[in-house]
Design an enzyme around this catalytic site. Sequence first.
Site, PDB file in Angstrom:
ATOM      1  N   GLY A   1       7.885  -3.442   1.930  1.00  0.00           N
ATOM      2  CA  GLY A   1       7.899  -4.086   0.628  1.00  0.00           C
ATOM      3  C   GLY A   1       8.610  -3.261  -0.428  1.00  0.00           C
ATOM      4  CB  CYS A   2       7.828  -2.841  -4.018  1.00  0.00           C
ATOM      5  SG  CYS A   2       7.831  -4.575  -4.530  1.00  0.00           S
ATOM      6  CB  ALA A   3       6.894   1.554  -0.894  1.00  0.00           C
TER       7      ALA A   3
ATOM      8  CG  LEU B   1       3.525   2.494  -7.041  1.00  0.00           C
ATOM      9  CD1 LEU B   1       2.881   1.960  -8.313  1.00  0.00           C
ATOM     10  CD2 LEU B   1       2.593   3.491  -6.361  1.00  0.00           C
TER      11      LEU B   1
END
Length: 363
Positions: A143-145, A348
């Site tokens: 994901g965003c990480a 994160l």
Amino acid sequence: MTYICSAGAGIPPYEITQQEIKLLVSDIFTYTKKELTRLMPVFDHAKVNKRQFVVDKQWFKESHTFEEKNNLYQKYACEYSLKAIDECLTNGEFLKEDIPYEAVDMIIYISSTGIATPSIDAYILNERSFRENVSRMPLWGLGCAGGAIGLSRAFDWISSNPDKTALVVCCELCGLTFQKSDNKKSNVVGTALFGDGVAAVLICGQDSPYCTYRKKVLPKIMKTSSFTKKDSLSIMGWDVTNNGLEVIFSKSIPALVHTLWRDHIQSFFHEIYVNEVGIHSFIAHPGGQKVLEAMKDVLQLSSQKKLAKSYEVLENHGNMSSATVIYVLKEWMKETVEEKELSIVSALGPGFSSELLLLEWNR
């Protein structure tokens, strides 16, 4: 030493303003007038001005099966990954001369918005003159990480292979996961934030001949740190349904910046013997306006200056999951930064996880 030598982006063609998306959502979702009045301010508070997508506005008004969405994902992931790679390896702003495809020893391919087996990096090998013995590391579900984690894995591999090069590619087509029939608030929040984006970064070891292709002060990766909080699986991710990938996006994420992320970055400061005063810039994944404001509070920054590019990318592109932090990195690389200045890359993601990297700028 692990050097960042170049970066590139594959920006999709359909640019839609936040106001257009707001009107589109009010037309698509079956909310009452009262519910719309309560939910629509999330689009204004997101501080996103415009976003880019691989499909046009009309596509979002229609129903699509998971198969249709994923077929588009595979098609456009290849197309825009190649655009990002081509720009990265020929980017005259960062490179004295073009890097040949044959020079790439490892491709780290990061994505969480579609499914492909073989992974997309295998498709890409057929479209350019990469070597057949290139190493591949596809990473899914970060994901965003993912962008920051991809840089960390490149650092690990190059540290063991200092004469090699690695290409990190982040491809997220968030728009193709849109759930027309999902009326949950988390879906509306996701619709207010997420866009499509693809980015690539070239990483070279100190003994690679391609290090000398760098033409300006650019960063090298000095240290990385990972943290995953146990029993936090429900914070962020996907529910896989018959209609596709349905977003999980907890309202507690900004609050976690004040706890989980604060503890992680304070521990990292202790490891590197530097605090926020000694950091030139924070190359932070802009999960959203509230996340950036929470980071600013934790770091006790008096202005947005050290987070400036994160705010700019959020405003002009929205949240593109893993690719976003690479967009932010690329914008900082365009700037004139003095040698020996320090930056921290931060992102994160699902898990719930936090990734940090220390960068030092030099020739």
